[in-house]
Scaffold this motif. Structure first.
Motif, PDB file in Angstrom:
ATOM      1  N   LEU A 127      -5.013  15.664  10.390  1.00  0.00           N
ATOM      2  CA  LEU A 127      -5.140  14.223  10.177  1.00  0.00           C
ATOM      3  C   LEU A 127      -4.055  13.496  10.951  1.00  0.00           C
ATOM      4  N   VAL A 128      -4.463  12.586  11.820  1.00  0.00           N
ATOM      5  CA  VAL A 128      -3.543  11.703  12.535  1.00  0.00           C
ATOM      6  C   VAL A 128      -3.737  10.295  11.994  1.00  0.00           C
ATOM      7  N   VAL A 129      -2.659   9.654  11.578  1.00  0.00           N
ATOM      8  CA  VAL A 129      -2.711   8.278  11.083  1.00  0.00           C
ATOM      9  C   VAL A 129      -1.978   7.384  12.074  1.00  0.00           C
ATOM     10  N   ALA A 130      -2.629   6.306  12.472  1.00  0.00           N
ATOM     11  CA  ALA A 130      -2.026   5.332  13.385  1.00  0.00           C
ATOM     12  C   ALA A 130      -2.006   3.977  12.702  1.00  0.00           C
ATOM     13  N   GLY A 131      -0.814   3.423  12.515  1.00  0.00           N
ATOM     14  CA  GLY A 131      -0.672   2.120  11.867  1.00  0.00           C
ATOM     15  C   GLY A 131      -0.104   1.097  12.820  1.00  0.00           C
ATOM     16  N   GLY A 132      -0.316  -0.157  12.491  1.00  0.00           N
ATOM     17  CA  GLY A 132       0.224  -1.220  13.318  1.00  0.00           C
ATOM     18  C   GLY A 132      -0.213  -2.575  12.807  1.00  0.00           C
ATOM     19  N   PRO A 133       0.487  -3.634  13.216  1.00  0.00           N
ATOM     20  CA  PRO A 133       0.136  -4.993  12.790  1.00  0.00           C
ATOM     21  C   PRO A 133      -1.208  -5.423  13.357  1.00  0.00           C
ATOM     22  N   GLU A 310       7.054  -8.156   9.997  1.00  0.00           N
ATOM     23  CA  GLU A 310       8.214  -8.990  10.317  1.00  0.00           C
ATOM     24  C   GLU A 310       9.147  -8.284  11.294  1.00  0.00           C
ATOM     25  N   GLU A 311       9.316  -6.974  11.115  1.00  0.00           N
ATOM     26  CA  GLU A 311      10.162  -6.207  12.017  1.00  0.00           C
ATOM     27  C   GLU A 311       9.539  -6.144  13.407  1.00  0.00           C
ATOM     28  N   ASN A 312       8.219  -6.119  13.453  1.00  0.00           N
ATOM     29  CA  ASN A 312       7.526  -6.071  14.736  1.00  0.00           C
ATOM     30  C   ASN A 312       7.791  -7.325  15.557  1.00  0.00           C
ATOM     31  N   THR A 313       7.844  -8.489  14.905  1.00  0.00           N
ATOM     32  CA  THR A 313       8.086  -9.733  15.628  1.00  0.00           C
ATOM     33  C   THR A 313       9.498  -9.801  16.208  1.00  0.00           C
ATOM     34  N   VAL A 322       6.077   2.112   6.675  1.00  0.00           N
ATOM     35  CA  VAL A 322       5.225   1.164   7.380  1.00  0.00           C
ATOM     36  C   VAL A 322       3.852   0.979   6.741  1.00  0.00           C
ATOM     37  N   PHE A 323       3.262   2.028   6.169  1.00  0.00           N
ATOM     38  CA  PHE A 323       1.848   1.969   5.797  1.00  0.00           C
ATOM     39  C   PHE A 323       1.646   1.201   4.498  1.00  0.00           C
ATOM     40  N   ARG A 324       0.714   0.251   4.545  1.00  0.00           N
ATOM     41  CA  ARG A 324       0.489  -0.629   3.407  1.00  0.00           C
ATOM     42  C   ARG A 324      -0.174   0.116   2.260  1.00  0.00           C
ATOM     43  N   ASP A 325       0.312  -0.132   1.074  1.00  0.00           N
ATOM     44  CA  ASP A 325      -0.267   0.283  -0.202  1.00  0.00           C
ATOM     45  C   ASP A 325       0.050   1.704  -0.641  1.00  0.00           C
ATOM     46  N   SER A 326       0.564   2.561   0.235  1.00  0.00           N
ATOM     47  CA  SER A 326       0.843   3.904  -0.256  1.00  0.00           C
ATOM     48  C   SER A 326       1.751   4.685   0.680  1.00  0.00           C
ATOM     49  N   ALA A 327       2.830   5.246   0.099  1.00  0.00           N
ATOM     50  CA  ALA A 327       3.685   6.159   0.852  1.00  0.00           C
ATOM     51  C   ALA A 327       3.027   7.519   1.021  1.00  0.00           C
ATOM     52  N   SER A 341       2.873  -3.937  19.961  1.00  0.00           N
ATOM     53  CA  SER A 341       2.604  -4.561  21.253  1.00  0.00           C
ATOM     54  C   SER A 341       2.919  -6.048  21.162  1.00  0.00           C
ATOM     55  N   GLY A 342       2.903  -6.717  22.302  1.00  0.00           N
ATOM     56  CA  GLY A 342       3.152  -8.157  22.323  1.00  0.00           C
ATOM     57  C   GLY A 342       4.580  -8.488  22.692  1.00  0.00           C
ATOM     58  N   THR A 343       4.882  -9.756  22.630  1.00  0.00           N
ATOM     59  CA  THR A 343       6.219 -10.226  22.968  1.00  0.00           C
ATOM     60  C   THR A 343       7.053 -10.397  21.706  1.00  0.00           C
ATOM     61  N   VAL A 344       8.356 -10.370  21.899  1.00  0.00           N
ATOM     62  CA  VAL A 344       9.302 -10.541  20.804  1.00  0.00           C
ATOM     63  C   VAL A 344       9.680 -12.008  20.722  1.00  0.00           C
ATOM     64  N   SER A 345       9.745 -12.521  19.516  1.00  0.00           N
ATOM     65  CA  SER A 345      10.065 -13.933  19.325  1.00  0.00           C
ATOM     66  C   SER A 345      11.343 -14.304  20.057  1.00  0.00           C
TER      67      SER A 345
END
Length: 433
Positions: A127-133, A310-313, A322-327, A341-345
């Motif tokens: 199982l590979v899990v990939a998380g992100g905003p 928030e850390e991503n920004t 990182v993963f929502r709802d369950s460790a 991905s994306g730009t930093v504030s």
């Protein structure tokens, strides 16, 4: 309904007829049998509980005798539901064969950096899990992996909880043609005799992409518009159906993509008033169990916590929570990735920066790694381009803490290798399987 239908045929003959039907398979049959077995055990357990309750109302019966009888029946049920237990001496031959088989097939991935992390590709039973905003490219990346696996001859089942089949195919054709989706639509319209406004070059690219997709990808790709009925058990049955349709063995590697984990359901009997973290944790464990039971490589996408977003920004590295709802998601995963991905504030008085520019400011970079990142730090060609970083949080049997850098071309629904060492070997990784 089949059990209820009277038949003069022996039950063995009836089972063979059911298995031989094109819409069924041995794996589907196993799922049904497991469900029936579960219901039978529950029924017997309720019967034991009822017997014990009635026995306790009988004043002439000693409580110890009633409890002893119930305990014996419960022990029998436990032996029924427990898996077969064997000493390692009886299992060692198969274990050693797995260890010695260095050529066990991996499902290939189109990214050299990710292939190194995964020790060659996606492996059956893991199982590979990939998380992100939101908007970081999780679905784009997963679809690109599924398309590549299908093109290499490995069946890929994409369970989509949000995007339609049309949207997914559109993204794939945009990537293959190098045309943005609106241009692609006009080109396909003109190619089919419509009034789409497109150049001859755009029409040619769209037609070539469509022909390639139909010939190499589509025959092994299954795009499932999923809903509440697609529980882990239902997905397991789908894997069996795919192998049956393609005439493959039960051990042939299959890629299963779930987009995304938090939207899956456990089924009516598993939902109830269960806490969300427990529900999602149970789903993660079920996905790991599905990988093992079916011999599939499972890629599950996951939403992330508010703190991680928030850390991503800020451009910071997202940690293990990182993963929502369950460790338990991280515990169940063999490999866990975070996509940013994306730009930093922008800070006061400073322009917005990309993740690569932020990474170059981090202390402790080795000279060789700094040189590699500096070579990749260049102006981007298109407003839709952005830098993406995949951080490895966990990698069972491999090296964790590494990272894979990519160019995310959002307007073309594609990720491309960013570092020089990855770009040089990208063609070999893509075509050499």
């Amino acid at each position: 309904s089949a059990f209820a239908s009277p038949s003069s045929d022996p039950w063995e003959s009836w089972v063979q007829k059911v298995v031989a039907r094109p819409e069924t398979s041995l794996d589907v049959w196993k799922v049904h049998l497991e469900r029936l077995s579960d219901l039978a055990i529950r029924s017997q357990a309720r019967s034991v509980a009822g017997t014990l309750s009635r026995a306790m109302e009988d004043r002439d019966l000693q409580p110890a005798d009633a409890l002893a009888a119930a305990t014996q029946e419960v022990s029998t049920l436990l032996r029924t539901v427990s898996p077969d237990l064997q000493p390692v001496s009886l299992q060692l031959e198969g274990v050693l064969a797995d260890l010695a088989d260095s050529t066990a097939p991996r499902i290939p991935v189109p990214f050299p950096g990710l292939a190194r992390v995964l020790r060659g590709g996606l492996r059956a039973g893991q199982l590979v899990v990939a998380g992100g905003p939101p908007g970081c490219g999780k679905t784009t990346k997963a679809l690109q992996l599924a398309d590549h696996a299908a093109s290499a001859g490995f069946p890929a089942v994409f369970i989509s909880m949000e995007m339609t089949r049309t949207q997914l195919v559109q993204s794939s054709l945009s990537r293959l043609s190098g045309l943005e989706t609106d241009v692609l639509g006009r080109a396909l319209s003109k190619a089919s005799g419509g009034d789409g406004q497109a150049t001859e070059d755009q029409v040619a690219k769209a037609e070539q992409a469509l022909a390639s997709y139909l010939q190499t990808t589509a025959p092994n790709l299954y795009l499932v518009e999923a809903g509440p009925q697609h529980t882990p058990g239902r997905i397991q049955a789908l894997v069996g159906q795919v192998r049956h349709q393609l005439g493959l063995s039960d051990s042939h590697p299959v890629l299963v993509v779930v987009d995304y984990l938090q939207l899956l359901t456990l089924g009516a009997e598993g939902e109830g008033n269960i806490r969300e973290d427990l529900r999602v944790g149970a789903l993660a464990s079920a996905m790991k169990g599905l990988a093992r039971a079916t011999g599939s490589a499972v890629l599950a996408l996951s939403d992330v916590t508010k703190a991680a977003m928030e850390e991503n920004t800020k451009g910071g590295r997202i940690g293990s929570g990182v993963f929502r709802d369950s460790a338990r998601i991280l515990h169940a995963a063999d490999t866990a990735l975070v996509i940013q991905s994306g730009t930093v504030s922008a800070q006061k008085g400073k322009p917005a920066r990309n993740l690569l520019e932020v990474a170059l400011e981090e202390p402790g970079l080795s000279p060789s790694w700094r040189e590699e990142l500096e070579q990749a730090d260049r102006p981007l060609d298109h407003p839709g381009d952005t830098i993406a970083r995949w951080t490895v949080l966990k990698n069972r049997g491999g090296r964790a803490g590494g990272e894979v850098w990519s160019l995310y071309r959002r307007h073309l629904s594609t990720f491309q290798p960013l570092l020089e060492q990855d770009r040089e070997t990208s063609e070999a990784f893509t075509n050499g399987w």
